[in-house]
Each structure stands twice: as structure tokens, then as C-alpha cells.
Design an enzyme around this catalytic site. Structure first.
Site, PDB file in Angstrom:
ATOM      1  CG  PHE A  19     -29.284  49.801 -20.282  1.00  0.00           C
ATOM      2  CD1 PHE A  19     -28.530  50.786 -19.667  1.00  0.00           C
ATOM      3  CD2 PHE A  19     -30.030  48.945 -19.484  1.00  0.00           C
ATOM      4  CE1 PHE A  19     -28.521  50.912 -18.280  1.00  0.00           C
ATOM      5  CE2 PHE A  19     -30.027  49.053 -18.102  1.00  0.00           C
ATOM      6  CZ  PHE A  19     -29.269  50.045 -17.502  1.00  0.00           C
ATOM      7  CB  SER A  20     -32.941  50.776 -26.260  1.00  0.00           C
ATOM      8  OG  SER A  20     -33.675  51.924 -25.867  1.00  0.00           O
ATOM      9  CG  ASP A  99     -33.295  62.269 -22.460  1.00  0.00           C
ATOM     10  OD1 ASP A  99     -33.770  61.389 -23.207  1.00  0.00           O
ATOM     11  OD2 ASP A  99     -32.327  62.071 -21.702  1.00  0.00           O
ATOM     12  CD  GLU A 100     -34.771  59.289 -19.219  1.00  0.00           C
ATOM     13  OE1 GLU A 100     -35.814  58.616 -19.158  1.00  0.00           O
ATOM     14  OE2 GLU A 100     -33.640  58.788 -19.357  1.00  0.00           O
ATOM     15  CB  ALA A 101     -40.916  62.242 -23.122  1.00  0.00           C
ATOM     16  CD  GLN A 102     -39.293  58.025 -19.143  1.00  0.00           C
ATOM     17  OE1 GLN A 102     -39.184  58.332 -20.336  1.00  0.00           O
ATOM     18  NE2 GLN A 102     -38.251  57.879 -18.340  1.00  0.00           N
TER      19      GLN A 102
END
EC number: 2.7.1.21
Length: 212
Positions: A19-20, A99-102
Site C-alpha cells: 500500500f505504499s 512488477d512484484e519483483a520479489q
């Protein structure tokens, strides 16, 4: 950021808690590149199906078309056609967003470095810390190797302070420290908190070596 201050290929990483606005910032940067008539390719992990299977989506509702892939090798195959090493920029691509590289494994690191070395601007967005407040996957190495790093904060809905941690919730209560790291979810499963109140059942998520 329309034209990066860095000449040639380089790596930009946007991190922060849930949510950042990480995906929002990724979409903003890539949209500006599209407006500038740059050739953009966007990827997301197939595991992230919270909003749209074939779009990067922010919690605020902004979207951008993307290719969902299971792993970094699939990104390489999409770009090279054969999964080979990328000694030159992929044909027809100036900017690549992920996106969502983790959620991608360690194979993402050499891939994005090859792309940057080949002259591509690579923009990643992802969580730097997991719900235990520990470094998430390959993000530490990606942050260390990036030319540009932006760390965003969310807002704690309890106290209103800047939030830097992601708290996982199960039935409205903090998850256990030994729960699985990966659980795709949104507001029903997570909240953003500042450092002080961030805890997980069964262990403090940010133990201090000075506490002993």
C-alpha cells in the site's frame, strides 16, 4: 521521470511495504515512457492474480497491460525468443518494467543486469521486506546493483505514521513468524505499519541484537 539522468541502460528499483504505491509509481514511469514513444515491455509474476491476470494493477485502480510469466527464465524467453543470453538489447524494446519483483527467483538478477548492460532501461517494483520484516528474496542484491533506488512508505491506518513494514493478518490477527513467506493478498490479508508495533506471533519480526 521521463528521461532518466543515466545514459544508456540502467536499473531502477522502487520498493516499500504494501500500500505504499509501488505499482502506481511503476505504472506512472512506464506510462510516461509510452507517451514519449519509447518501446515498453511489461512483465508480472503469474502468481499475482489479485486484480487482473494480464495487467499490472495498483491498489488505487490504475492498470497497465503486462505479460504474466511464471519465472525470470520466461521473461528471458519472451525477449530473446530462445532463452539465450542477451548480449544486445531485445529488438523493439527500450524500457522494461517488472512488477512484484520479489516473487521472481535469483535468476532475475543476472537477467536485469544483462538487459541494463545491453542498453535497456529496467524498472522494477517490489517489496524489500517480507511480513517478518526480513529481506525478501533477491531484492537486497537488486537494490545493491541498481543505479536508482526509491523507497516509498505507506500510511499506518491505526496511528497515521509513515509505515515501512507489512503486517500479515489471519482472521484479523498477526500471522505467526514461521508462516510461509509468500501469500498473495491485499487489504484482507495485510496492513502497513511503522517499525515499533510490527510483530508476528511466535517472534518479534525485527529483533535487535542489543536486546540481549
Amino acid at each position: 521521470m521521463l528521461r532518466s539522468p543515466y545514459s544508456g541502460g540502467h536499473l531502477e528499483v522502487v520498493v516499500g511495504p504494501m500500500f505504499s504505491g509501488k505499482s502506481e509509481e511503476l505504472i506512472r514511469r512506464l506510462t510516461r515512457s509510452l507517451i514519449a514513444r519509447q518501446r515498453v515491455a511489461v512483465f508480472k509474476p503469474a502468481i499475482d492474480n489479485r486484480y487482473h491476470a494480464s495487467e499490472v494493477a495498483s491498489h488505487a485502480g490504475r492498470t497497465l497491460e503486462a505479460v504474466a510469466v511464471p519465472d525470470a527464465q520466461a521473461i528471458r524467453a519472451q525477449l530473446s525468443g530462445q532463452g539465450e543470453l542477451l548480449s544486445a538489447a531485445p529488438e523493439g524494446v527500450d524500457v522494461i518494467g517488472i512488477d512484484e519483483a520479489q516473487f521472481f527467483g535469483p535468476e532475475l538478477v543476472p537477467l536485469v543486469l544483462e538487459l541494463a548492460d545491453a542498453g535497456v532501461r529496467v524498472v522494477l517494483a517490489g517489496l524489500d521486506l517480507d511480513f517478518r520484516a526480513e529481506p525478501f528474496g533477491s531484492m537486497p542484491e537488486l537494490l545493491a546493483r541498481a543505479e536508482s533506488v526509491d523507497k516509498l512508505t505507506a500510511i499506518c491506518t491505526v496511528c497515521g505514521a509513515p509505515a515501512t513494514r507489512t503486517q500479515r493478518l489471519i482472521g484479523g490477527q498477526p500471522a505467526r513468524f514461521d508462516d510461509p513467506v509468500v501469500l498473495v493478498g491485499a487489504q484482507e490479508s495485510y496492513e502497513a505499519l511503522p517499525r515499533a508495533p510490527h510483530r508476528a506471533q511466535g517472534g518479534v519480526t525485527t529483533p535487535s541484537p542489543l536486546a540481549s
